[in-house]
Design an enzyme around this catalytic site. Sequence first.
Site, PDB file in Angstrom:
ATOM      1  N   ARG A 265      33.737  43.394  28.494  1.00 13.47           N
ATOM      2  CA  ARG A 265      34.902  43.505  27.763  1.00 13.47           C
ATOM      3  C   ARG A 265      34.333  44.046  26.281  1.00 13.47           C
ATOM      4  O   ARG A 265      33.038  43.776  26.059  1.00 13.47           O
ATOM      5  CB  ARG A 265      35.829  42.250  27.443  1.00 13.47           C
ATOM      6  CG  ARG A 265      36.528  41.995  28.595  1.00 13.47           C
ATOM      7  CD  ARG A 265      37.282  40.616  28.393  1.00 13.47           C
ATOM      8  NE  ARG A 265      37.859  40.017  29.557  1.00 13.47           N
ATOM      9  CZ  ARG A 265      37.366  39.208  30.330  1.00 13.47           C
ATOM     10  NH1 ARG A 265      36.426  38.361  30.173  1.00 13.47           N
ATOM     11  NH2 ARG A 265      38.051  38.700  31.268  1.00 13.47           N
TER      12      ARG A 265
ATOM     13  N   LYS B 152      36.428  35.147  28.157  1.00  9.08           N
ATOM     14  CA  LYS B 152      37.795  34.694  27.782  1.00  9.08           C
ATOM     15  C   LYS B 152      37.958  33.067  27.912  1.00  9.08           C
ATOM     16  O   LYS B 152      37.055  32.545  28.890  1.00  9.08           O
ATOM     17  CB  LYS B 152      38.664  35.277  28.476  1.00  9.08           C
ATOM     18  CG  LYS B 152      39.318  36.662  27.899  1.00  9.08           C
ATOM     19  CD  LYS B 152      40.472  37.221  28.750  1.00  9.08           C
ATOM     20  CE  LYS B 152      40.990  38.641  28.086  1.00  9.08           C
ATOM     21  NZ  LYS B 152      41.921  38.943  28.637  1.00  9.08           N
TER      22      LYS B 152
ATOM     23  N   HIS C 282      38.062  50.292  27.592  1.00  9.51           N
ATOM     24  CA  HIS C 282      38.388  49.765  28.507  1.00  9.51           C
ATOM     25  C   HIS C 282      37.992  50.673  29.830  1.00  9.51           C
ATOM     26  O   HIS C 282      38.114  50.032  31.006  1.00  9.51           O
ATOM     27  CB  HIS C 282      39.645  49.079  28.399  1.00  9.51           C
ATOM     28  CG  HIS C 282      39.933  47.796  29.145  1.00  9.51           C
ATOM     29  ND1 HIS C 282      39.478  46.708  28.664  1.00  9.51           N
ATOM     30  CD2 HIS C 282      40.676  47.396  30.325  1.00  9.51           C
ATOM     31  CE1 HIS C 282      39.749  45.516  29.443  1.00  9.51           C
ATOM     32  NE2 HIS C 282      40.501  46.003  30.281  1.00  9.51           N
TER      33      HIS C 282
END
Length: 305
Positions: free
Chosen positions: A162, A186, A251
């Site tokens: 990411r 995350k 992305h």
Amino acid sequence: MSDPNSPAAAARTKDFLVAEFVRFLEVERNASSRTVSAYQKALTAFRATKAVPWKECTADDFRDYLFSVMKKKQARSYIRLQFSAFRTFYRFLVERHGLARDPVRELELPKAEKKLPLLLTRPQIDELLTAPLRVPKEPRSPAWMPLRDAAVMEFFYSSGLRLSELASLNVADVDVYTESVRVLGKGRKERVCPVGAPALEAVSRYRARANVQSGPLFINKSRQRLSPRSIWLILKRYLRHTSIPISLSPHKLRHSFATHLLDGGADLRSVQALLGHASLSTTQIYTHVTVERLKRAYDDAHPRA
């Protein structure tokens, strides 16, 4: 004596409960800062429309709110994120504050839109990744900056990280001997991702030229950590020097990474682990991409398609 049902009293109750909920997310759930911020904003937005205390809200209150945000033509993904915040908040109230009934459970939300991610072809990837060493260097920028830009993009595509994960890398996170990188993803979950030889070589050339020995892996000209926004701007700059017709976001490199792996025969569980997805369903969208590509190839090649 103040009225306990007044808007001011409701606000005080709201402040206490939401503050406690935020602490719960941060400390006990170990939620990411983005999740905490998004949930807090969702609760604040709802509270701006209703002065009723949280424990007295009904399903109709949330149904009205759902209709109001849908009328504004907000994206379904954004609506579902808001109601995910409400559901998590009310589960918290049921478990920690003895709330008898969760008013959000009764609601039926609009189904999530299934948009296939746009991605770059392999020739487009090659064109983009070689751009930093083809394009003239910006005036007054350090001599090592094109090497850094090449390393950033090579590493991005090679690892499928990411944007925030890439920006937060430190020199110590990259292990050239095992050809891997340690990533804090995350929910502050750690994973180890393999990195290809071209990316490691690009990083090695950049580090040697910029004399980056420790601390942040990717730095700006002030020798501070390169921000996620700066990485985005790097990609935008080099895109202008390619023939790629689509707009490029960081992305899309992640999408391309996942799809190219599946095209090459990688299994879905492995791709899920590499991307750091908590749920396999999140990764499954890439199988739709590969199936669509197979269909197009069939239509183009088969005489009776």
